[in-house]
Design a protein around this motif. Structure first.
Motif, PDB file in Angstrom:
ATOM      1  N   LEU A 105       0.821  -1.208   0.000  1.00 38.85           N
ATOM      2  CA  LEU A 105       0.000   0.000   0.000  1.00 38.85           C
ATOM      3  C   LEU A 105       0.857   1.261   0.000  1.00 38.85           C
ATOM      4  CD1 LEU A 105      -2.864  -1.028   2.463  1.00 38.85           C
ATOM      5  CD2 LEU A 105      -2.938  -0.932  -0.037  1.00 38.85           C
ATOM      6  N   GLN A 106       2.091   1.177   0.498  1.00 37.49           N
ATOM      7  CA  GLN A 106       2.988   2.329   0.487  1.00 37.49           C
ATOM      8  C   GLN A 106       3.483   2.656  -0.916  1.00 37.49           C
ATOM      9  OE1 GLN A 106       4.117   4.588   3.196  1.00 37.49           O
ATOM     10  NE2 GLN A 106       2.075   3.734   3.465  1.00 37.49           N
ATOM     11  N   PHE A 107       3.342   1.705  -1.827  1.00 35.12           N
ATOM     12  CA  PHE A 107       3.774   1.953  -3.197  1.00 35.12           C
ATOM     13  C   PHE A 107       2.824   2.889  -3.937  1.00 35.12           C
ATOM     14  CE2 PHE A 107       5.837  -2.525  -3.083  1.00 35.12           C
ATOM     15  CZ  PHE A 107       6.922  -2.006  -2.384  1.00 35.12           C
ATOM     16  N   THR A 108       1.763   3.322  -3.255  1.00 35.06           N
ATOM     17  CA  THR A 108       0.847   4.297  -3.857  1.00 35.06           C
ATOM     18  C   THR A 108       1.401   5.719  -3.792  1.00 35.06           C
ATOM     19  OG1 THR A 108      -0.320   4.556  -1.739  1.00 35.06           O
ATOM     20  CG2 THR A 108      -1.198   2.917  -3.294  1.00 35.06           C
ATOM     21  N   ILE A 109       2.532   5.920  -3.129  1.00 39.80           N
ATOM     22  CA  ILE A 109       3.076   7.278  -2.948  1.00 39.80           C
ATOM     23  C   ILE A 109       3.298   7.994  -4.285  1.00 39.80           C
ATOM     24  CG2 ILE A 109       5.042   8.618  -2.091  1.00 39.80           C
ATOM     25  CD1 ILE A 109       5.301   6.521   0.156  1.00 39.80           C
ATOM     26  N   PRO A 110       3.968   7.373  -5.291  1.00 44.81           N
ATOM     27  CA  PRO A 110       4.129   8.084  -6.576  1.00 44.81           C
ATOM     28  C   PRO A 110       2.800   8.409  -7.244  1.00 44.81           C
ATOM     29  CG  PRO A 110       5.584   6.163  -6.459  1.00 44.81           C
ATOM     30  CD  PRO A 110       4.626   6.057  -5.321  1.00 44.81           C
ATOM     31  N   ILE A 111       1.794   7.562  -7.022  1.00 45.06           N
ATOM     32  CA  ILE A 111       0.480   7.798  -7.615  1.00 45.06           C
ATOM     33  C   ILE A 111      -0.142   9.062  -7.028  1.00 45.06           C
ATOM     34  CG2 ILE A 111      -1.844   6.846  -7.889  1.00 45.06           C
ATOM     35  CD1 ILE A 111      -0.559   4.047  -7.665  1.00 45.06           C
ATOM     36  N   PHE A 112      -0.135   9.139  -5.693  1.00 48.56           N
ATOM     37  CA  PHE A 112      -0.688  10.330  -5.039  1.00 48.56           C
ATOM     38  C   PHE A 112       0.168  11.562  -5.314  1.00 48.56           C
ATOM     39  CE2 PHE A 112      -2.715   7.182  -2.051  1.00 48.56           C
ATOM     40  CZ  PHE A 112      -4.012   7.501  -2.375  1.00 48.56           C
ATOM     41  N   ALA A 113       1.490  11.385  -5.411  1.00 44.92           N
ATOM     42  CA  ALA A 113       2.382  12.517  -5.688  1.00 44.92           C
ATOM     43  C   ALA A 113       2.083  13.112  -7.064  1.00 44.92           C
ATOM     44  CB  ALA A 113       3.839  12.072  -5.615  1.00 44.92           C
ATOM     45  N   THR A 114       1.744  12.261  -8.032  1.00 44.60           N
ATOM     46  CA  THR A 114       1.379  12.746  -9.366  1.00 44.60           C
ATOM     47  C   THR A 114       0.115  13.587  -9.306  1.00 44.60           C
ATOM     48  OG1 THR A 114       2.385  10.833 -10.446  1.00 44.60           O
ATOM     49  CG2 THR A 114       0.729  12.038 -11.695  1.00 44.60           C
ATOM     50  N   VAL A 120      -1.753  20.786  -6.997  1.00 48.67           N
ATOM     51  CA  VAL A 120      -1.186  21.800  -6.095  1.00 48.67           C
ATOM     52  C   VAL A 120      -0.070  22.588  -6.762  1.00 48.67           C
ATOM     53  CG1 VAL A 120      -0.038  22.173  -3.877  1.00 48.67           C
ATOM     54  CG2 VAL A 120      -1.789  20.399  -4.089  1.00 48.67           C
ATOM     55  N   LEU A 121       0.872  21.883  -7.395  1.00 45.70           N
ATOM     56  CA  LEU A 121       2.022  22.548  -8.002  1.00 45.70           C
ATOM     57  C   LEU A 121       1.790  22.906  -9.468  1.00 45.70           C
ATOM     58  CD1 LEU A 121       4.937  20.427  -6.472  1.00 45.70           C
ATOM     59  CD2 LEU A 121       3.927  22.545  -5.620  1.00 45.70           C
ATOM     60  N   LYS A 122       0.631  22.514 -10.008  1.00 39.71           N
ATOM     61  CA  LYS A 122       0.285  22.794 -11.409  1.00 39.71           C
ATOM     62  C   LYS A 122       1.322  22.228 -12.378  1.00 39.71           C
ATOM     63  CE  LYS A 122      -3.181  25.132  -9.792  1.00 39.71           C
ATOM     64  NZ  LYS A 122      -4.533  24.542  -9.800  1.00 39.71           N
ATOM     65  N   GLU A 123       1.884  21.059 -12.032  1.00 41.72           N
ATOM     66  CA  GLU A 123       2.861  20.434 -12.904  1.00 41.72           C
ATOM     67  C   GLU A 123       2.143  19.816 -14.108  1.00 41.72           C
ATOM     68  OE1 GLU A 123       4.801  17.610 -10.397  1.00 41.72           O
ATOM     69  OE2 GLU A 123       6.212  19.074  -9.593  1.00 41.72           O
ATOM     70  N   PRO A 124       2.742  19.913 -15.291  1.00 42.96           N
ATOM     71  CA  PRO A 124       2.105  19.306 -16.476  1.00 42.96           C
ATOM     72  C   PRO A 124       2.043  17.788 -16.341  1.00 42.96           C
ATOM     73  CG  PRO A 124       4.354  20.028 -16.971  1.00 42.96           C
ATOM     74  CD  PRO A 124       4.024  20.562 -15.610  1.00 42.96           C
ATOM     75  N   ALA A 162      -1.689   6.662   4.683  1.00 47.22           N
ATOM     76  CA  ALA A 162      -0.248   6.868   4.891  1.00 47.22           C
ATOM     77  C   ALA A 162       0.429   7.191   3.568  1.00 47.22           C
ATOM     78  CB  ALA A 162       0.378   5.632   5.521  1.00 47.22           C
ATOM     79  N   GLY A 163       0.048   6.466   2.498  1.00 41.13           N
ATOM     80  CA  GLY A 163       0.616   6.755   1.189  1.00 41.13           C
ATOM     81  C   GLY A 163       0.277   8.158   0.720  1.00 41.13           C
ATOM     82  N   PHE A 164      -0.989   8.568   0.902  1.00 44.62           N
ATOM     83  CA  PHE A 164      -1.418   9.905   0.491  1.00 44.62           C
ATOM     84  C   PHE A 164      -0.672  10.992   1.276  1.00 44.62           C
ATOM     85  CE2 PHE A 164      -4.229  13.530   1.480  1.00 44.62           C
ATOM     86  CZ  PHE A 164      -4.320  14.086   0.214  1.00 44.62           C
ATOM     87  N   LEU A 165      -0.607  10.842   2.603  1.00 40.76           N
ATOM     88  CA  LEU A 165       0.034  11.859   3.430  1.00 40.76           C
ATOM     89  C   LEU A 165       1.538  11.918   3.205  1.00 40.76           C
ATOM     90  CD1 LEU A 165      -1.980  11.349   6.737  1.00 40.76           C
ATOM     91  CD2 LEU A 165      -2.128  13.289   5.159  1.00 40.76           C
ATOM     92  N   THR A 166       2.154  10.777   2.893  1.00 35.32           N
ATOM     93  CA  THR A 166       3.578  10.787   2.564  1.00 35.32           C
ATOM     94  C   THR A 166       3.816  11.556   1.268  1.00 35.32           C
ATOM     95  OG1 THR A 166       3.901   8.647   3.654  1.00 35.32           O
ATOM     96  CG2 THR A 166       5.614   9.349   2.122  1.00 35.32           C
ATOM     97  N   ALA A 167       2.885  11.431   0.327  1.00 38.23           N
ATOM     98  CA  ALA A 167       2.975  12.215  -0.907  1.00 38.23           C
ATOM     99  C   ALA A 167       2.837  13.704  -0.607  1.00 38.23           C
ATOM    100  CB  ALA A 167       1.902  11.767  -1.895  1.00 38.23           C
TER     101      ALA A 167
END
Length: 300
Positions: A105-114, A120-124, A162-167
């Motif tokens: 479940l922690q492997f969701t971090i890149p997903i939430f970071a995207t 939030v950062l308006k990244e393309p 946890a994955g979302f908040l870590t992102a």
């Protein structure tokens, strides 16, 4: 873009792999301590309490204690609040779920970071990465099997949170990292976390046999060494090479789960984990490609 010296890639990968071993060991120790009667508040307290003198000693021996001065105290406070909440969710998932599943479940971090990077950062963020995000969540559904009672529902929710908040923390660290070193950030996180944790620990602490105290100390040592190695690796090697090393955590989680708790991942985890990992790797690769294109255009 400045290329990393070839001789720095191997130390970067080695540090990231070391962090993986440390954090997987911490998760196993958390589960053992909880089974032995330690409360979550005690586990959290020792995880952070060990970090303050450890990181302070490393800073004193390196750049000097004067470097812990900060002009971003409010940002550090926000990072501590989100980071401590994320850690609470993660440790809850570790205690309620098998190690391999809580790790997956922690492997969701890149997903939430995207998602957060786009919102939030308006990244393309092109359709390639949005497709990877959707694919990753399909993998989460496969692992969690909602509605089947396969796992404790709160443990699954805590792991995803946890994955979302870590992102979220990763977004905050991008801003803090513009002026603060990794060691300064780790020091302030540990120090500020100790304020609420000390209060809770004062009401919730209890006597333990020696081996439980040793487990609690081990949690703090392994967790903080892992965090230092994890952040230091990014100074020596590019994200596209360093971050994929994190997925080797599943190997250690499976090994510890089998040796210490007699638990092996279920069929759905073997199916869902590669889906989540594949989506994460694709997101990292697309991010690397985007930055390389931007750099080439800037040079031209």
């Amino acid at each position: 873009m400045t290329a990393h010296a070839p001789d720095h890639i191997l130390p970067a990968v080695a540090l990231r792999l070391l962090s993986v071993v440390c954090l997987a060991t911490m998760a196993a120790l958390i589960k053992l301590a909880e089974i032995g009667g330690a409360h979550l508040s005690e586990i959290l307290f020792f995880r952070q309490a060990i970090g303050v003198p450890l990181v302070a000693a490393i800073i004193a021996a390196g750049p000097g204690l004067a470097t812990i001065r900060t002009g971003q105290l409010s940002a550090h406070i926000m990072r501590a609040v989100v980071g401590l909440t994320s850690m609470t969710c993660l440790f809850t998932a570790v205690t309620l779920l098998p190690l391999a599943e809580s790790t997956t479940l922690q492997f969701t971090i890149p997903i939430f970071a995207t998602i957060l990077g786009a919102l939030v950062l308006k990244e393309p963020t092109g359709w390639h990465r949005w497709l990877a995000v959707i694919t990753g969540f399909v993998g989460v559904i496969i692992v969690a099997r909602p509605g089947t009672g396969h796992f404790a529902s709160w443990g699954t929710i805590a792991g995803i949170m946890a994955g979302f908040l870590t992102a979220v923390v990763s977004i905050l660290l991008r801003r803090i990292g513009r002026t603060e070193s990794a060691f300064t950030t780790v020091f302030w996180f540990a120090s500020l976390s100790m304020i609420p944790l000390s209060i809770v620990y004062g009401f919730d602490h209890q006597p333990h046999p020696l081996h439980i105290w040793l487990l609690l100390i081990g949690i703090g040592v392994a967790g903080n060494l892992g965090q230092i190695a994890l952040t230091s690796a990014l100074k020596l090697g590019p994200v596209s090479i360093v971050v994929p090393m994190d997925y080797s955590t599943l190997i250690w989680a499976t090994l510890f789960g089998w040796l210490l708790f007699g638990a092996l991942p279920g069929v759905t985890t073997w199916i869902g984990a590669p889906v989540i990992i594949g989506s994460g790797l694709y997101i990292v690769w697309r991010e690397h490609l985007r930055r390389r294109i931007e750099t080439d255009q800037a040079i031209v």
